[in-house]
Scaffold this motif. Sequence first.
Motif, PDB file in Angstrom:
ATOM      1  N   ILE A 133      27.169  24.692   8.091  1.00 52.33           N
ATOM      2  CA  ILE A 133      27.324  23.430   8.816  1.00 52.33           C
ATOM      3  C   ILE A 133      26.138  23.213   9.743  1.00 52.33           C
ATOM      4  CG2 ILE A 133      28.758  22.203  10.480  1.00 52.33           C
ATOM      5  CD1 ILE A 133      31.152  23.672   9.348  1.00 52.33           C
ATOM      6  N   ASP A 175      28.954  21.930   3.499  1.00 54.02           N
ATOM      7  CA  ASP A 175      29.938  21.952   4.582  1.00 54.02           C
ATOM      8  C   ASP A 175      31.335  22.203   4.063  1.00 54.02           C
ATOM      9  OD1 ASP A 175      27.879  21.452   6.269  1.00 54.02           O
ATOM     10  OD2 ASP A 175      28.316  19.303   6.518  1.00 54.02           O
ATOM     11  N   ARG A 210      37.453  23.151   9.731  1.00 52.87           N
ATOM     12  CA  ARG A 210      37.886  23.670  11.029  1.00 52.87           C
ATOM     13  C   ARG A 210      39.091  24.602  10.861  1.00 52.87           C
ATOM     14  NH1 ARG A 210      34.670  21.723  14.585  1.00 52.87           N
ATOM     15  NH2 ARG A 210      33.950  19.560  14.653  1.00 52.87           N
ATOM     16  N   ARG A 266      32.482  15.403  15.466  1.00 55.20           N
ATOM     17  CA  ARG A 266      32.306  15.169  14.039  1.00 55.20           C
ATOM     18  C   ARG A 266      31.372  16.195  13.431  1.00 55.20           C
ATOM     19  NH1 ARG A 266      32.949  10.539  10.750  1.00 55.20           N
ATOM     20  NH2 ARG A 266      33.023  11.341   8.637  1.00 55.20           N
ATOM     21  N   ILE A 267      31.642  16.592  12.210  1.00 52.67           N
ATOM     22  CA  ILE A 267      30.764  17.493  11.480  1.00 52.67           C
ATOM     23  C   ILE A 267      29.840  16.656  10.621  1.00 52.67           C
ATOM     24  CG2 ILE A 267      30.645  19.347   9.777  1.00 52.67           C
ATOM     25  CD1 ILE A 267      33.314  20.313  10.741  1.00 52.67           C
ATOM     26  N   GLN A 321      36.280  17.830   7.087  1.00 48.26           N
ATOM     27  CA  GLN A 321      36.143  18.341   8.447  1.00 48.26           C
ATOM     28  C   GLN A 321      37.381  19.108   8.871  1.00 48.26           C
ATOM     29  OE1 GLN A 321      34.413  15.785  11.588  1.00 48.26           O
ATOM     30  NE2 GLN A 321      36.349  16.074  12.666  1.00 48.26           N
ATOM     31  N   THR A 350      28.186  21.081  14.360  1.00 47.01           N
ATOM     32  CA  THR A 350      29.617  21.405  14.530  1.00 47.01           C
ATOM     33  C   THR A 350      30.093  20.970  15.902  1.00 47.01           C
ATOM     34  OG1 THR A 350      29.003  23.612  15.278  1.00 47.01           O
ATOM     35  CG2 THR A 350      29.547  23.377  12.949  1.00 47.01           C
TER      36      THR A 350
END
Length: 298
Positions: free
Chosen positions: A60, A53, A80, A67-68, A76, A63
């Motif tokens: 990922i 990630d 993003r 929250r990832i 995270q 997504t």
Amino acid sequence: MSSNNSSSKVVTVDEQALKQTDEQAVDEDCFPVVDETPEFEATVEQEVQAKVDANHPDGIVDTSDDRIHGATLEQQERIRAREDELERISAQAEIGTQEGREKRTRTIAANQNKARRVEFQKRAASVDPMADPERADPRTELSREQLAAVNKQSMRLAKELDGWSRAAISRRLSEAVVGGQDLTSAVVNVFEELQTAPGHVIPIVKLEEVSRKEASIEGRVETLWDPSHPSIAQVGLIADDSGQTRVTIWKSSDAPWIEEGEQVRIHKAARNWHEGRVSLAVTGWSTIHFPGRGRWWE
């Protein structure tokens, strides 16, 4: 026989207790206190996913907006931010490519059209030297007296030829004079040529002289009568100062209704022959202008 040389360190019970106290907490009864709080550790799968990630947004697993999966808050945010940057770059690249392609297409098309025009003019120059694109303005080859006379006639013709500028008429007259015609003959020939040129309104009397399939006229609706076929919307006579002609308006053209006594201008009417005389037909390619109404129909 026992050996008395082995050495050993004797530790008392109190020392052992003190050492255990330093290493581990004990309660008031000197019993060790055991920390029963469970310690959570990431599994191997979670650690691997977190690395994926953090280094490759396409890897990922989850997504969602909240929250990832398998990533810390810092990872995270970084992921993003990288996704947003990639989207921005992709959008700019797509827009830039489209704009560039459109501009290049216009440039190529313009160059090709120009090349075709020049090539056509060069071929035409083999028949008419005046059509040579590399030929200088013929007005520069006239004497001062000739140029003055040509300009005078051009001003007069411009008042009689609708849609032609004085400069265009002057150039055409100069070409005729340079080609060997006297000014009087040049004026007559150029007037007839420009009067019946494609795309311009011509006198009705000239309809029989033009060789093309379409013509444009302007005149007054003299009379209308009942059509002889259900496919015809209207049929009648339109006249100007030079003559009159039969005009047929087909229903498929979706033309508006014309009335007797109304002034109309018809563009791109199809030339036909009726009872040995030329006539016009309003089709889907034709356009009609009503000067009295102040608008076009197409």
